[in-house]
Design a protein around this motif. Sequence first.
Motif, short mmCIF file in Angstrom:
data_model
loop_
_atom_site.label_atom_id
_atom_site.label_comp_id
_atom_site.label_asym_id
_atom_site.label_seq_id
_atom_site.Cartn_x
_atom_site.Cartn_y
_atom_site.Cartn_z
N VAL A 54 76.70 46.57 105.46
CA VAL A 54 76.18 45.47 106.27
C VAL A 54 77.35 44.73 106.88
O VAL A 54 78.31 44.40 106.18
CB VAL A 54 75.33 44.50 105.43
CG1 VAL A 54 74.97 43.25 106.23
CG2 VAL A 54 74.07 45.19 104.93
N GLU A 55 77.29 44.47 108.19
CA GLU A 55 78.37 43.70 108.84
C GLU A 55 77.79 42.48 109.53
O GLU A 55 76.81 42.57 110.28
CB GLU A 55 79.15 44.55 109.84
CG GLU A 55 80.29 43.75 110.48
CD GLU A 55 81.41 44.60 111.04
OE1 GLU A 55 82.49 44.04 111.30
OE2 GLU A 55 81.20 45.81 111.23
N ILE A 56 78.43 41.34 109.25
CA ILE A 56 78.01 40.06 109.82
C ILE A 56 79.20 39.49 110.57
O ILE A 56 80.22 39.14 109.98
CB ILE A 56 77.56 39.09 108.71
CG1 ILE A 56 76.37 39.70 107.95
CG2 ILE A 56 77.20 37.73 109.29
CD1 ILE A 56 76.05 38.99 106.66
N GLY A 57 79.09 39.42 111.90
CA GLY A 57 80.21 38.96 112.70
C GLY A 57 79.78 38.64 114.12
O GLY A 57 78.58 38.64 114.45
N GLU A 58 80.76 38.36 114.98
CA GLU A 58 80.47 38.08 116.38
C GLU A 58 80.13 39.37 117.13
O GLU A 58 80.59 40.45 116.77
CB GLU A 58 81.67 37.39 117.05
CG GLU A 58 81.74 35.90 116.78
CD GLU A 58 82.19 35.58 115.36
OE1 GLU A 58 83.07 36.30 114.85
OE2 GLU A 58 81.66 34.62 114.76
#
Length: 413
Positions: A54-58
């Motif tokens: 899971v990736e959480i970023g801009e």
Amino acid sequence: MKKGAIIGLDKDSKFARVSSTDLYVKPLWEQVLKEHSISLVDSPQNVPSGTKLVEIGEYDDLDVERLMSDSNYFACTYIYRKALIRKHYLGYTIERYISKNPTSALAKAFPTTYNIEVDYAEFLDDALDETYGLREELEEGRKTWILKPSMSDRGQGIRIFKTVDELQQIFEEFEEENESDIEDEEPSLEEEGGSGSHGIITSQLRHFVVQEYISRPLLLPAHGNRKFHIRTYVLCVGAIKVYVYKDMLALFSHVSYQQPEAEEDGGILSLVGQLTNTCLQGSVRYPGTVHRFWNLEYDEDKKQKIFDDICEITGELFKAATSVDRINFQPLPNAYEIYGLDFLVNGDDNSVSILEVNAYPDFKQTGDDLNNVILNLFRSTYNLAIKGFYGDDNLDDDDRSRLVLEQDLSGGW
């Protein structure tokens, strides 16, 4: 195990990368993930091949190619969603939908809106000839209108006006501001549309929406009769479930509301007390400008009705996006996204109007005192979106959010 360390081939581990640089968002997300014993990594290379991440970023920092091709990669954004987040596309989406669904809640929930394209102030007259309905409205002069650059945010470039002459003056002032920016090698923060500015930059000077201004908003005496809008966080999961987060915010202007009036020297209508974007206050946070909606001193039954209306409107809005403009709104099965929807309550009849949809909403406007609102939003997001991706079938019922739309679009278009 240290964050960012090279991790052995432990297929039972759950991995996430919080690549966001937002100092308000990042620690809150890391707290939520640690609550569920998720292993945090600094790089996708630190995750075993074939393992879910899971990736959480801009938006610009995410691996879009991988998002489109790898079902083991789960990211915090859809790729195509301008049908909602660009103001002129939003107007088109709603207009097309209600033309086929005239009894939809959207029909009465979106103010009369016109799209115009203006490259230079001298061409405004031509633009109005192409949008003859707007010209007729302005010539009648009975309504107040709000101008919004389609691709701006945080209140930049917003103006209020009533007549063609006032609109012409607005565009002439835009050009003067742009010419001033070009002449200055190092424009100030305010000239760049930063803190405390209502300006716009040259690249935004083409697509605009002109929308009927709700000049009689709901005002609450217990809160100083100040104008406010409701910020509602909406979670979209996969392709597609849509949830409305119940813990909404009321964002207030810092001064009491008055009907729009021209400045003393004439010309453009004053914005004092009209705008409720807290980011326009710059580094100053006036007390009482951010409240939990459910804590407002207002009739509880009426607050519940407002929330119910917001849920109905939101469900219809996302149904419109998935049916009218499928090219520009494409949910992905291995993605989720949180949107910030802004609503205004009409003071005459308590009806609710949708104003705009924001991707990557400015969570820090909530402030440190109410950051638990965002923390619980992320907890709800984990339960409703991320937990299932990790293959955890023991999904929790999450009473912090209400499901307002469920469609099966996973088979594509």
